[in-house]
Design an enzyme around this catalytic site. Structure first.
Site, PDB file in Angstrom:
ATOM      1  N   ARG A  38     -20.974  28.082 -51.262  1.00 49.25           N
ATOM      2  CA  ARG A  38     -21.855  29.619 -50.566  1.00 49.25           C
ATOM      3  C   ARG A  38     -21.931  29.472 -49.366  1.00 49.25           C
ATOM      4  NH1 ARG A  38     -25.455  32.357 -55.591  1.00 49.25           N
ATOM      5  NH2 ARG A  38     -24.461  30.981 -57.526  1.00 49.25           N
ATOM      6  N   ARG A  87     -18.968  32.062 -56.021  1.00 47.32           N
ATOM      7  CA  ARG A  87     -19.203  31.381 -56.728  1.00 47.32           C
ATOM      8  C   ARG A  87     -19.603  30.481 -55.248  1.00 47.32           C
ATOM      9  NH1 ARG A  87     -19.357  30.332 -61.794  1.00 47.32           N
ATOM     10  NH2 ARG A  87     -20.640  28.454 -61.123  1.00 47.32           N
ATOM     11  N   CYS A 103     -27.144  36.846 -68.576  1.00 55.03           N
ATOM     12  CA  CYS A 103     -26.915  36.802 -67.355  1.00 55.03           C
ATOM     13  C   CYS A 103     -25.078  38.085 -67.220  1.00 55.03           C
ATOM     14  CB  CYS A 103     -25.574  35.762 -66.636  1.00 55.03           C
ATOM     15  SG  CYS A 103     -26.909  35.568 -65.218  1.00 55.03           S
ATOM     16  N   ARG A 157     -26.895  41.868 -62.251  1.00 51.73           N
ATOM     17  CA  ARG A 157     -28.871  41.573 -61.845  1.00 51.73           C
ATOM     18  C   ARG A 157     -29.039  42.319 -60.245  1.00 51.73           C
ATOM     19  NH1 ARG A 157     -32.749  39.709 -59.127  1.00 51.73           N
ATOM     20  NH2 ARG A 157     -31.551  38.059 -59.229  1.00 51.73           N
ATOM     21  N   ARG A 158     -28.875  41.055 -59.666  1.00 52.23           N
ATOM     22  CA  ARG A 158     -29.064  41.571 -58.030  1.00 52.23           C
ATOM     23  C   ARG A 158     -27.749  42.891 -57.559  1.00 52.23           C
ATOM     24  NH1 ARG A 158     -28.555  35.179 -56.621  1.00 52.23           N
ATOM     25  NH2 ARG A 158     -30.749  34.824 -56.981  1.00 52.23           N
ATOM     26  N   LYS A 185     -34.751  29.475 -65.010  1.00 54.08           N
ATOM     27  CA  LYS A 185     -33.996  30.605 -65.328  1.00 54.08           C
ATOM     28  C   LYS A 185     -32.916  29.930 -66.713  1.00 54.08           C
ATOM     29  CE  LYS A 185     -31.836  31.425 -61.179  1.00 54.08           C
ATOM     30  NZ  LYS A 185     -31.835  32.036 -59.213  1.00 54.08           N
ATOM     31  N   ASP A 186     -32.205  28.256 -65.875  1.00 52.58           N
ATOM     32  CA  ASP A 186     -31.309  27.949 -66.642  1.00 52.58           C
ATOM     33  C   ASP A 186     -31.104  28.176 -68.733  1.00 52.58           C
ATOM     34  OD1 ASP A 186     -29.774  27.947 -64.406  1.00 52.58           O
ATOM     35  OD2 ASP A 186     -29.799  25.475 -64.155  1.00 52.58           O
TER      36      ASP A 186
END
Length: 380
Positions: free
Chosen positions: A169, A163, A257, A145-146, A94-95
């Site tokens: 986190r 972040r 993103c 998205r989330r 996904k990167d």
């Protein structure tokens, strides 16, 4: 498999295979797992891991959706690959942008870990679920998205950017009272051995996942045939087809993103099912559809037609070309269906509103213009 070295091993036997990766703990664990698979299948070769910091690793105070850079976690690694300082690079898929720089290809996509999102709760809310948290509880996520999907599903909750890498986190969650829970990729937590911190797995009815989430990609030089053959052994055909469809969907929508785009894919009885959706930033508007296609095609000879064709950056060839082509067409077709229903307007407004939020700061010298984005460049 024969006991002796294969043909490509004979060509590489006096050469240590240098594997590029990011320096984060999760990136190293992921890279170690790929190297272990390669070593098991190529015991006559030597592998060396070369870790380096990327732009995305150095910017920890700005939401990823605000940073106008399309290769946050890949540029430095690709530069090393171009300079022949490494022979292959392991990424979270996904990167990787849906269009790779010239001269590069994804030589393998490894079997996918759980692609869904997970909820990690503050210790005082252990045993809770999102719908049982107190009203106005703050949920940490830097993913548009989330946030868009969960605002829609759980309007009684509040969402705030967070972040840092996984360790950072979790420390912010546990040591402070700022967040009741945070949302992370289940795959990253499991690879770190932190299954016990997963309080809830979000099903697709709650939250569709990011394009390529849970999959690892091995990027190589497109003309390096020996290394392409070397890494092909760790490619998983089903994961590859699912991710081709997802990446084609994202590419056609020109998403990333900076806009809320989400997917879910399944494979059953040689049918590939793709669900895709777009959302407004607040989740109030959404479009979601599902399409399917057959991927049941005979395998061509290795030297068959179109064998060198890439599909949204994925050049691995263990699945028939016609199946890879069908997967790509499925993603494009679903995107065009949503665009015909007004997805373009939803995403345009979402992008403009995101750009109008607090500025990203001078870290990358962004010019405010939309640029091609990775599916979701995120450490988790």
């Amino acid at each position: 498999m024969a006991d002796g070295p294969s043909q490509e091993e004979n060509g590489l036997k006096n050469h240590t295979i240098r594997v590029g990766t990011r320096k984060s703990q999760l990136a190293r664990i992921q890279t170690d797992s790929v190297v272990q698979m390669l070593q098991e299948r190529h015991p006559h070769l030597c592998f060396e891991i070369v870790a380096m910091s990327t732009t995305g690793d150095k910017i920890l105070d700005t939401a990823l959706s605000k940073i106008g850079e399309k290769s946050l976690f890949t540029k430095e690694l690709e530069n090393a690959l171009e300079r022949n300082e490494v022979d292959l690079v392991v990424h979270s898929l996904k990167d990787l942008p849906t269009t790779l720089p010239p001269g590069f290809t994804i030589g393998a996509v490894c079997k996918r870990e759980n692609p869904h999102d997970a909820v990690v709760f503050h210790p005082k809310y252990s045993g809770k679920t999102l719908d049982s948290l107190p009203d106005k509880s703050v949920i940490g996520t830097s993913s548009l998205r989330r946030a868009a999907q969960l605002k829609r599903k759980f309007p009684q909750l509040e969402f705030r950017d967070i972040r840092g890498n996984l360790n950072t986190r979790l420390r912010k969650l546990d040591e402070k009272e700022d967040f009741s829970a945070i949302i992370l990729a289940a795959a990253g937590l499991r690879r770190m051995g932190w299954d016990s911190r997963i309080g809830q797995i979000l099903s697709p009815t709650d939250c569709l996942y990011a394009v390529g989430q849970g999959a690892l990609a091995v990027e190589v030089r497109a003309r390096d045939q020996e290394v392409l053959e070397l890494v092909s052994i760790v490619h998983d055909a089903e994961t590859g087809l699912r991710c081709i469809a997802e990446r084609a969907f994202m590419k056609r929508l020109e998403g990333g993103c900076s806009v809320p785009v989400a997917v879910s894919t399944t494979m059953k009885d040689s049918q590939l099912y793709l669900t895709g959706a777009v959302y407004s930033l607040d989740g109030a508007e959404s479009l979601q559809e599902t399409m399917q296609t057959s991927v049941d095609f005979p395998q061509e000879d290795a030297d068959g037609p179109n064998d060198d064709m890439q599909h949204v950056g994925i050049g691995a060839k263990t699945a028939p070309h016609q199946a890879r082509q069908a997967a790509e067409k499925l993603g494009v077709g679903l995107a065009e269906l949503l665009l015909s229903q007004g997805a373009g307007q939803i995403l345009t407004v979402a992008r403009q509103l995101n750009e109008a939020r607090e500025p990203a700061g001078p870290a990358l010298g962004t010019n405010g213009k939309a640029v091609p984005q990775p599916p979701c460049p995120n450490v988790a």
